[in-house]
Design an enzyme around this catalytic site. Sequence first.
Site, PDB file in Angstrom:
ATOM      1  N   GLY A   1       0.809  -1.212   0.000  1.00  0.00           N
ATOM      2  CA  GLY A   1       0.000   0.000   0.000  1.00  0.00           C
ATOM      3  C   GLY A   1       0.840   1.259   0.000  1.00  0.00           C
ATOM      4  CB  ILE A   2       0.127   4.710  -1.094  1.00  0.00           C
ATOM      5  CG1 ILE A   2      -1.204   5.014  -0.411  1.00  0.00           C
ATOM      6  CG2 ILE A   2      -0.073   4.293  -2.536  1.00  0.00           C
ATOM      7  CD1 ILE A   2      -1.969   6.149  -1.083  1.00  0.00           C
ATOM      8  CG  HIS A   3      -0.351   5.133   4.006  1.00  0.00           C
ATOM      9  ND1 HIS A   3      -1.579   4.718   3.566  1.00  0.00           N
ATOM     10  CD2 HIS A   3      -0.350   6.480   3.909  1.00  0.00           C
ATOM     11  CE1 HIS A   3      -2.301   5.770   3.229  1.00  0.00           C
ATOM     12  NE2 HIS A   3      -1.578   6.846   3.418  1.00  0.00           N
ATOM     13  N   GLY A   4       2.901   1.790   3.043  1.00  0.00           N
ATOM     14  CA  GLY A   4       3.714   0.663   3.459  1.00  0.00           C
ATOM     15  C   GLY A   4       2.896  -0.507   3.971  1.00  0.00           C
ATOM     16  CD  GLU A   5      -1.249   1.103   3.759  1.00  0.00           C
ATOM     17  OE1 GLU A   5      -0.331   1.250   2.925  1.00  0.00           O
ATOM     18  OE2 GLU A   5      -2.122   1.968   3.953  1.00  0.00           O
TER      19      GLU A   5
END
Lengths: 331, 201
Positions: free
Chosen positions: A217-221
């Site tokens: 994901g775009i937050h590092g998920e």
Amino acid sequence: MKKLLNSPSTYVDDVLAGLVAANPGMVLDGDSKRVIRRASGAGAGKVGIVSGGGSGHLPLFTGYVGDGLLTTCSIGNVFEGPNLASCMEAIKLADGGAGVLLLFGNYGGDKMNFAMASEMLEDEGVVARTVLGTDDIASAGPDEAAKRRGVAGLIYAYKIAGAAAEAGRNLDEVARIAQKAVDHTRTIGVALNSCQVPGAAAPNFRIADDEIEMGMGIHGEPGIWRGKLKTAAELVEEMLNRLLAELPETGGKRVSILVNGLGATPLDELFILYAEAEKRLNAAGLTIVQPLVGNYVTSMEMAGTSISLIALDDELQSLLAAPASCPFWKV
Amino acid sequence: MTLTSSILRNTVSRIVAVLPSLEQELNEADSKLGDGDTGGMLARVVAAIDQAGPDDGADVGVTLTGYAKATVGATGSSLGTLIATALMTASRQTKGRSEVPWVELGTILGDARDAMSARGGANLGDKTVLDALDAVAKSIAGYDQPTLIHAAALTAAKATLEEYRDRPNKMGRARMFADASKGLDDPGMLAMVRVIEAIGS
């Protein structure tokens, strides 16, 4: 990690100051000073399109304020939802008398704050509908599609809903079309390296130099798998296979594709990926309409890419092709 | 013995005093599941609340409303919005009173828990701050002495943190880590323990 900034505490405000200074079509507004609106204001009698989200993803979210796209946008701290006050201000500033569509990604803080804001504004006569971007196929299975995150594919919904609003369609109709755009869009990303929030002591996550993560994901998920780096051809093949397996049938065999950079990937590499994608989509019998290649939705200095596909029918294609203009996307 | 706005203000000051170490610890805990900014977010919220400190003798409900407004102005994060939801719920139950009997605190926290669940969609058992708040609210039911309330709350919050450590997160971004979240402390639960510790310091 080195960054060009004055202070972590002024990071977002400094970004917004530069964004509006460089783009006269945008104005920083509201007591919170966390709302970007069109300089021309809300269109009288037209549905307003409102979005919002955390900073660190430019051009998403505020970058898409412009004619035929977003009317206003509230912005939060880096990777945090916009606060309640800015959500309320963004909604009020977008209301031209025909109601507002709240169109944002499926994230907890964003959902809570926009819900609270619209509930509080009901008493003031503001009519709102909400549509959530849920295009990231890596974040939940098809049976839990409503839990999926909204990522790069959200900009297709911006463009299509914005065109419908510009054409003077009513709120229910704009909301229907926005939901249709979301339902026809799928995205998957691959990360090569991490990003770091300004002021944080360490990167959000770590990937070894020779590794990548599919579906991150775009937050590092977390994604689907982490492993050794592959060739562009191999990566694109897997990404498209995963997307096409889920893409709705529209009958026309037409798609638009967005090959998106996450912040630190050279355009050269994005075009390598696009060339591979075009070959494979054509081989699958699909016609590409209005391809997009570039940094449309980023995650600070994260290296990697995402690929989004939207299956088009005549209605969606017509709205995608309608004139629109913001600093990062012109049609 | 009653809860007053002055006690609330002193309580916030005690939390402010431990913010530097708290911020770092929570950021580290959050970095294992999320984007590592829970501590920074909480520090901004507490600092904003501290700035909204009431005058001595102020209405408890009005004080809590001021704290809620300061919270939503400081952050748009989900945890921040849930904290504001709890403060608004508590403010409604204490409005018009400059003194609130301590024995009501358990009920007030229980109602805050329910409001947070309704706003955020989490349920008990999902391994979120709600589970810690639920345990604290139940542990202090009927108590009317601050020292007893503090001891019971701290014991309950710590026990909940321990109990849930090896369970999977079922809510928010951390739910996507499911198996990886086993063995890790939920940052919201950890924050609850540290805040209660600070209040008693």
